[in-house]
Scaffold this active site. Structure first.
Site, PDB file in Angstrom:
ATOM      1  N   ASP A  19     -15.493  54.804  -9.543  1.00 24.33           N
ATOM      2  CA  ASP A  19     -15.000  55.618 -10.722  1.00 24.33           C
ATOM      3  C   ASP A  19     -16.360  56.552 -10.318  1.00 24.33           C
ATOM      4  O   ASP A  19     -16.781  56.813 -10.245  1.00 24.33           O
ATOM      5  CB  ASP A  19     -14.394  55.168 -11.737  1.00 24.33           C
ATOM      6  N   GLY A  20     -15.594  58.049 -10.833  1.00 28.97           N
ATOM      7  CA  GLY A  20     -16.537  59.346 -11.754  1.00 28.97           C
ATOM      8  C   GLY A  20     -16.714  60.027 -10.080  1.00 28.97           C
ATOM      9  O   GLY A  20     -17.146  60.826 -10.675  1.00 28.97           O
ATOM     10  N   ASN A  21     -15.281  60.162  -9.499  1.00 27.49           N
ATOM     11  CA  ASN A  21     -15.906  61.241  -8.910  1.00 27.49           C
ATOM     12  C   ASN A  21     -15.197  62.260  -9.838  1.00 27.49           C
ATOM     13  O   ASN A  21     -15.850  63.728  -9.217  1.00 27.49           O
ATOM     14  CB  ASN A  21     -14.937  60.866  -7.623  1.00 27.49           C
ATOM     15  N   ARG A  23     -16.292  63.174 -12.492  1.00 24.86           N
ATOM     16  CA  ARG A  23     -17.466  63.537 -12.781  1.00 24.86           C
ATOM     17  C   ARG A  23     -18.748  64.407 -12.559  1.00 24.86           C
ATOM     18  O   ARG A  23     -19.381  65.229 -12.883  1.00 24.86           O
ATOM     19  CB  ARG A  23     -17.711  62.899 -14.227  1.00 24.86           C
ATOM     20  N   HIS A  36     -13.513  63.582  -5.135  1.00 20.41           N
ATOM     21  CA  HIS A  36     -12.989  63.193  -4.292  1.00 20.41           C
ATOM     22  C   HIS A  36     -13.260  62.764  -2.497  1.00 20.41           C
ATOM     23  O   HIS A  36     -13.544  62.445  -2.160  1.00 20.41           O
ATOM     24  CB  HIS A  36     -11.469  63.353  -4.088  1.00 20.41           C
ATOM     25  N   GLU A  66      -0.843  54.549 -12.088  1.00 16.88           N
ATOM     26  CA  GLU A  66      -1.616  55.083 -13.505  1.00 16.88           C
ATOM     27  C   GLU A  66      -2.070  56.412 -13.411  1.00 16.88           C
ATOM     28  O   GLU A  66      -1.456  57.676 -13.713  1.00 16.88           O
ATOM     29  CB  GLU A  66      -2.435  54.461 -14.593  1.00 16.88           C
ATOM     30  N   ARG A  70      -2.263  62.130 -13.264  1.00 13.77           N
ATOM     31  CA  ARG A  70      -3.104  63.380 -13.489  1.00 13.77           C
ATOM     32  C   ARG A  70      -2.642  64.850 -12.593  1.00 13.77           C
ATOM     33  O   ARG A  70      -0.967  64.061 -12.251  1.00 13.77           O
ATOM     34  CB  ARG A  70      -4.630  62.884 -12.195  1.00 13.77           C
ATOM     35  N   LEU A 130     -14.556  42.749   9.492  1.00 11.38           N
ATOM     36  CA  LEU A 130     -14.614  43.258   8.716  1.00 11.38           C
ATOM     37  C   LEU A 130     -12.615  43.161   8.113  1.00 11.38           C
ATOM     38  O   LEU A 130     -11.870  44.387   8.630  1.00 11.38           O
ATOM     39  CB  LEU A 130     -14.944  44.535   7.888  1.00 11.38           C
ATOM     40  N   ARG A 187     -17.643  47.951 -10.759  1.00 13.28           N
ATOM     41  CA  ARG A 187     -16.945  49.295 -10.841  1.00 13.28           C
ATOM     42  C   ARG A 187     -18.716  50.394 -11.125  1.00 13.28           C
ATOM     43  O   ARG A 187     -19.296  50.091 -11.941  1.00 13.28           O
ATOM     44  CB  ARG A 187     -16.902  49.232 -12.325  1.00 13.28           C
ATOM     45  N   LEU A 194     -11.156  46.484 -16.292  1.00 17.70           N
ATOM     46  CA  LEU A 194     -10.454  46.431 -14.697  1.00 17.70           C
ATOM     47  C   LEU A 194      -9.190  47.202 -14.343  1.00 17.70           C
ATOM     48  O   LEU A 194      -9.065  47.279 -13.450  1.00 17.70           O
ATOM     49  CB  LEU A 194     -10.519  44.967 -14.727  1.00 17.70           C
TER      50      LEU A 194
END
Ligand code: FPP
Length: 241
Positions: A19-21, A23, A36, A66, A70, A130, A187, A194
């Site tokens: 999260d936070g791209n 901002r 992004h 959700e 956007r 991985l 996060r 969440l």
């Protein structure tokens, strides 16, 4: 019964809400998509860093059900970014032994993107260094509802007794059926929600919330959170004596 060793130095499965791209970009006077793009570069670095930190499973929340709300341009830009990255990163991921899987509903995604996703899943299916799971158009409530539908259908066909349904049956019908539960959910950006990301699977996970915005989140930040995780005591409901 006391848990044998409640200290868990390495989380085998780390799940991250990136999260936070937006901002990050607006603080620099840049369009959100630039955030992004910077976030996608971080994805690459974090994926590369995981095996050395003994992380076997990494699950990333890339796009939620959700997120369609956007602006159309942002959604289109994100979808184009996913396509570009799946194309450009495929060789490196495969060469580094990364098995890539996707969770989320595919029917609303562009067929070209879905073809890239499925191609990468097929190409990397035997890799084991991985396990990278990317949640794309993912929402936990509909995942759980779909699992319930499948169980209900099995009951209707007479293959399952409704009274016997327990947590294991439900877990086996989730998209994560083949994955271990996350040990640590991170996060970024200071939010402490969440947001419909793996609530069933993360029922016993540890949570780490960091104010760092995702495009600034480096392998060193991850190392700090892993260190802090190692000092936590996990009881899984048991009493530690
Ligand atoms: C949340 O930040 C981030 C997203 C909705 C997109 C995450 C996508 C990437 C990191 C791009 C690349 C991913 C892959 C797998 C190649 P936000 O836009 O909600 O930030 P804000 O809360 O500051 O507005």
């Amino acid at each position: 019964m006391a848990a044998k060793d409640s200290r868990n130095p390495v989380p085998g499965h780390v799940a991250i809400i990136m999260d936070g791209n937006g901002r990050w970009a607006s603080r620099r006077g840049l369009p959100r998509l630039r955030g992004h793009k910077a976030g996608a570069t971080r994805v690459k670095e974090i994926v590369r860093a995981c095996p050395d930190k003994n992380i076997r499973h990494l699950t990333l929340f890339a796009f939620s059900t959700e997120n369609w709300r956007r602006a159309r341009t942002e959604v289109a830009g994100l979808m184009a970014l996913f396509r570009r990255h799946l194309r450009t990163e495929a060789d490196e991921l495969h060469d580094n032994g990364v098995r890539v899987r996707f969770i989320g509903e595919r029917d609303r995604l562009n067929p070209k993107l879905v073809a890239l996703m499925e191609g990468l899943e097929a190409r990397t299916r035997d890799n084991d260094r991985l396990h990278l799971t990317i949640a794309l158009n993912y929402g936990a409530r509909s995942e759980i509802a779909r699992a319930a539908q499948r169980l209900a259908a099995a009951v209707a066909r007479g293959e399952l007794d409704a009274a016997e349904i327990g947590p294991d049956h439900l877990a086996a019908h989730l998209e994560t059926a083949d994955l271990p539960d996350p040990d640590l959910v991170i996060r970024t950006s200071g939010e402490t929600r969440l947001s419909n990301f793996l609530p069933w699977q993360a029922a016993y996970a540890e949570y780490a919330f960091t104010p760092v915005l995702w495009p600034d989140f480096s392998p060193a930040h991850l190392a700090d959170l892993l260190l802090e995780f190692g000092s936590r005591e996990r009881r899984f409901g048991a009493v530690v004596t």
